[in-house]
Motif scaffolding. Sequence first.
Motif, PDB file in Angstrom:
ATOM      1  N   ALA A 140       0.833  -1.204   0.000  1.00  7.16           N
ATOM      2  CA  ALA A 140       0.000   0.000   0.000  1.00  7.16           C
ATOM      3  C   ALA A 140       0.868   1.253   0.000  1.00  7.16           C
ATOM      4  CB  ALA A 140      -0.923  -0.010   1.217  1.00  7.16           C
ATOM      5  N   TRP A 141       1.950   1.234   0.776  1.00  7.64           N
ATOM      6  CA  TRP A 141       2.875   2.369   0.779  1.00  7.64           C
ATOM      7  C   TRP A 141       3.570   2.520  -0.575  1.00  7.64           C
ATOM      8  CZ3 TRP A 141       4.111   6.629   3.331  1.00  7.64           C
ATOM      9  CH2 TRP A 141       3.625   6.799   4.639  1.00  7.64           C
ATOM     10  N   ALA A 142       3.909   1.396  -1.192  1.00  5.75           N
ATOM     11  CA  ALA A 142       4.550   1.462  -2.506  1.00  5.75           C
ATOM     12  C   ALA A 142       3.616   2.114  -3.525  1.00  5.75           C
ATOM     13  CB  ALA A 142       4.941   0.060  -2.967  1.00  5.75           C
ATOM     14  N   ARG A 143       2.348   1.738  -3.494  1.00  5.64           N
ATOM     15  CA  ARG A 143       1.375   2.349  -4.416  1.00  5.64           C
ATOM     16  C   ARG A 143       1.223   3.841  -4.113  1.00  5.64           C
ATOM     17  NH1 ARG A 143      -1.618  -2.480  -2.983  1.00  5.64           N
ATOM     18  NH2 ARG A 143      -1.381  -4.061  -4.629  1.00  5.64           N
ATOM     19  N   ARG A 144       1.181   4.167  -2.843  1.00 10.15           N
ATOM     20  CA  ARG A 144       1.057   5.574  -2.458  1.00 10.15           C
ATOM     21  C   ARG A 144       2.245   6.384  -2.960  1.00 10.15           C
ATOM     22  NH1 ARG A 144       0.770   7.768   3.821  1.00 10.15           N
ATOM     23  NH2 ARG A 144       0.482   9.990   3.317  1.00 10.15           N
ATOM     24  N   ALA A 145       3.429   5.787  -2.886  1.00  2.87           N
ATOM     25  CA  ALA A 145       4.640   6.474  -3.352  1.00  2.87           C
ATOM     26  C   ALA A 145       4.771   6.451  -4.866  1.00  2.87           C
ATOM     27  CB  ALA A 145       5.876   5.832  -2.716  1.00  2.87           C
ATOM     28  N   GLY A 146       3.976   5.592  -5.518  1.00  4.80           N
ATOM     29  CA  GLY A 146       4.032   5.493  -6.974  1.00  4.80           C
ATOM     30  C   GLY A 146       5.256   4.761  -7.476  1.00  4.80           C
ATOM     31  N   VAL A 147       5.690   3.718  -6.720  1.00  4.86           N
ATOM     32  CA  VAL A 147       6.889   2.984  -7.117  1.00  4.86           C
ATOM     33  C   VAL A 147       6.565   1.504  -7.295  1.00  4.86           C
ATOM     34  CG1 VAL A 147       8.355   4.609  -5.869  1.00  4.86           C
ATOM     35  CG2 VAL A 147       7.637   2.501  -4.747  1.00  4.86           C
ATOM     36  N   ASP A 148       7.457   0.809  -7.974  1.00  3.44           N
ATOM     37  CA  ASP A 148       7.291  -0.626  -8.211  1.00  3.44           C
ATOM     38  C   ASP A 148       7.485  -1.390  -6.904  1.00  3.44           C
ATOM     39  OD1 ASP A 148       6.898  -2.972  -9.545  1.00  3.44           O
ATOM     40  OD2 ASP A 148       8.775  -2.906 -10.692  1.00  3.44           O
ATOM     41  N   HIS A 149       6.888  -2.587  -6.820  1.00  2.00           N
ATOM     42  CA  HIS A 149       7.067  -3.383  -5.619  1.00  2.00           C
ATOM     43  C   HIS A 149       7.115  -4.867  -5.965  1.00  2.00           C
ATOM     44  CE1 HIS A 149       2.652  -3.565  -6.032  1.00  2.00           C
ATOM     45  NE2 HIS A 149       2.747  -4.739  -5.405  1.00  2.00           N
ATOM     46  N   PHE A 150       7.730  -5.632  -5.054  1.00  2.01           N
ATOM     47  CA  PHE A 150       7.815  -7.079  -5.189  1.00  2.01           C
ATOM     48  C   PHE A 150       7.428  -7.660  -3.837  1.00  2.01           C
ATOM     49  CE2 PHE A 150       9.908 -11.177  -4.801  1.00  2.01           C
ATOM     50  CZ  PHE A 150       9.740 -11.755  -6.045  1.00  2.01           C
ATOM     51  N   GLU A 151       6.517  -8.597  -3.830  1.00  2.13           N
ATOM     52  CA  GLU A 151       6.046  -9.137  -2.562  1.00  2.13           C
ATOM     53  C   GLU A 151       6.193 -10.648  -2.516  1.00  2.13           C
ATOM     54  OE1 GLU A 151       1.377  -9.335  -2.660  1.00  2.13           O
ATOM     55  OE2 GLU A 151       2.054  -7.491  -3.667  1.00  2.13           O
ATOM     56  N   GLY A 152       6.573 -11.164  -1.347  1.00  2.06           N
ATOM     57  CA  GLY A 152       6.619 -12.598  -1.148  1.00  2.06           C
ATOM     58  C   GLY A 152       5.282 -13.096  -0.629  1.00  2.06           C
ATOM     59  N   ARG A 153       5.035 -14.357  -0.791  1.00  3.36           N
ATOM     60  CA  ARG A 153       3.786 -14.920  -0.273  1.00  3.36           C
ATOM     61  C   ARG A 153       3.906 -15.087   1.239  1.00  3.36           C
ATOM     62  NH1 ARG A 153       4.756 -20.120   0.884  1.00  3.36           N
ATOM     63  NH2 ARG A 153       6.497 -21.144  -0.192  1.00  3.36           N
ATOM     64  N   SER A 154       2.769 -15.060   1.904  1.00  3.02           N
ATOM     65  CA  SER A 154       2.745 -15.209   3.345  1.00  3.02           C
ATOM     66  C   SER A 154       3.388 -16.528   3.759  1.00  3.02           C
ATOM     67  CB  SER A 154       1.297 -15.159   3.843  1.00  3.02           C
ATOM     68  OG  SER A 154       1.243 -15.294   5.243  1.00  3.02           O
ATOM     69  N   GLY A 155       4.310 -16.468   4.721  1.00  3.64           N
ATOM     70  CA  GLY A 155       4.976 -17.655   5.223  1.00  3.64           C
ATOM     71  C   GLY A 155       6.221 -18.064   4.460  1.00  3.64           C
ATOM     72  N   ALA A 156       6.536 -17.382   3.367  1.00  3.84           N
ATOM     73  CA  ALA A 156       7.718 -17.730   2.569  1.00  3.84           C
ATOM     74  C   ALA A 156       8.998 -17.364   3.317  1.00  3.84           C
ATOM     75  CB  ALA A 156       7.670 -17.013   1.229  1.00  3.84           C
ATOM     76  N   ASP A 157      10.096 -17.993   2.935  1.00  6.93           N
ATOM     77  CA  ASP A 157      11.395 -17.691   3.525  1.00  6.93           C
ATOM     78  C   ASP A 157      11.794 -16.264   3.142  1.00  6.93           C
ATOM     79  OD1 ASP A 157      13.957 -17.748   4.565  1.00  6.93           O
ATOM     80  OD2 ASP A 157      14.808 -18.728   2.799  1.00  6.93           O
ATOM     81  N   PRO A 158      11.955 -15.358   4.133  1.00  2.00           N
ATOM     82  CA  PRO A 158      12.286 -13.969   3.818  1.00  2.00           C
ATOM     83  C   PRO A 158      13.539 -13.816   2.968  1.00  2.00           C
ATOM     84  CG  PRO A 158      11.686 -14.178   6.120  1.00  2.00           C
ATOM     85  CD  PRO A 158      11.821 -15.571   5.584  1.00  2.00           C
ATOM     86  N   ALA A 159      14.555 -14.630   3.218  1.00  2.00           N
ATOM     87  CA  ALA A 159      15.802 -14.527   2.455  1.00  2.00           C
ATOM     88  C   ALA A 159      15.565 -14.830   0.983  1.00  2.00           C
ATOM     89  CB  ALA A 159      16.851 -15.479   3.030  1.00  2.00           C
ATOM     90  N   SER A 160      14.728 -15.825   0.693  1.00  2.00           N
ATOM     91  CA  SER A 160      14.445 -16.161  -0.705  1.00  2.00           C
ATOM     92  C   SER A 160      13.646 -15.054  -1.371  1.00  2.00           C
ATOM     93  CB  SER A 160      13.690 -17.494  -0.800  1.00  2.00           C
ATOM     94  OG  SER A 160      12.385 -17.389  -0.246  1.00  2.00           O
TER      95      SER A 160
END
Length: 317
Positions: A164-184
């Motif tokens: 939501a913050w990324a959209r507000r800032a007008g920038v691209d974003h990449f999201e991991g699925r819930s529960g995924a390994d943060p490092a990956s």
Amino acid sequence: MRRTRARSSTTASVWDRVSARTRSALAASLRSLKPPLAPGYYEELEEVLIGADLGPTMATRLVAGVRKQAPRTREEAAAALVAAALSVMSKQSRLLPLPAGERVGERGENEGLGLTVILFYGINGAGKTTTVGKLAYRLKQQGLKPMVVAADTFRAAGIEQMTAWARRAGVDHFEGRSGADPASVVFDGINAARSRGSDVVLVDTAGRLQTQRNLLEELAKVGRVATKALDGAPYESLLVIDAVLGLTSLVQAREFNRAIPVTGLVLAKLDSSAKGGAVIAIESELGVPVKLAGVGEGIDDLAPFEPEAFIRSMFEA
């Protein structure tokens, strides 16, 4: 005849607002002190500085700096206090050189560095997600192409808030699925940023307490993976600290710094804090500079930290 050092109206307005609560209490206490030549002056000064949340060690150090100058008037004592405080603050408060010569407020140097990654971490509620969104907006305004990576996979709400913050800032974003390994997620996000032509990757990690050893080890893994994915490209790890907590944050900072080397500090909610003096003690003990400060709730309320302006706004009011 002494000349008072002038501050630009822009700088003064930002830092006067940031340290207003700290300054109002501190200035009143400093005004109430005995003259420097009076018996007990230095003991009283040390008590005032401890009351401003500098802590006993830093208060003693600053008082020693004032005493060394042997001030005879309150004005001379105030100038000596500013000088002592500035002597312990880092002068390297800018973010590392970013692509296209950006250093958050400076242009025209070190072009062609490639992708830069900035990792944000800290305890729950410190202000990481908000800071990432604000910095993404600021970098976009400066002509860069930032990407936000939502790596707080422990909470679905964390991913939602970051996107939501990324959209507000007008920038691209990449999201991991819930529960995924943060490092990956971080690894995949960096690769996605390369393929999409991004300049800067801003990584929002899950909040965690400094006592949660398993989570700190996971954070260290995130740092190692990010470094590997970058293959020598510029990299920052910024610890976000809630300025309202004052010196309490110092304990947190020590433990986080053991898990992943801190390259800089971000002071969130500095405009709401009456404990701004803790900034001096925290930066000095960790040996790393404060680089950014949250100065309000708006998307553009994030400022590069200016040590001299901050110190003067505290002690020269």
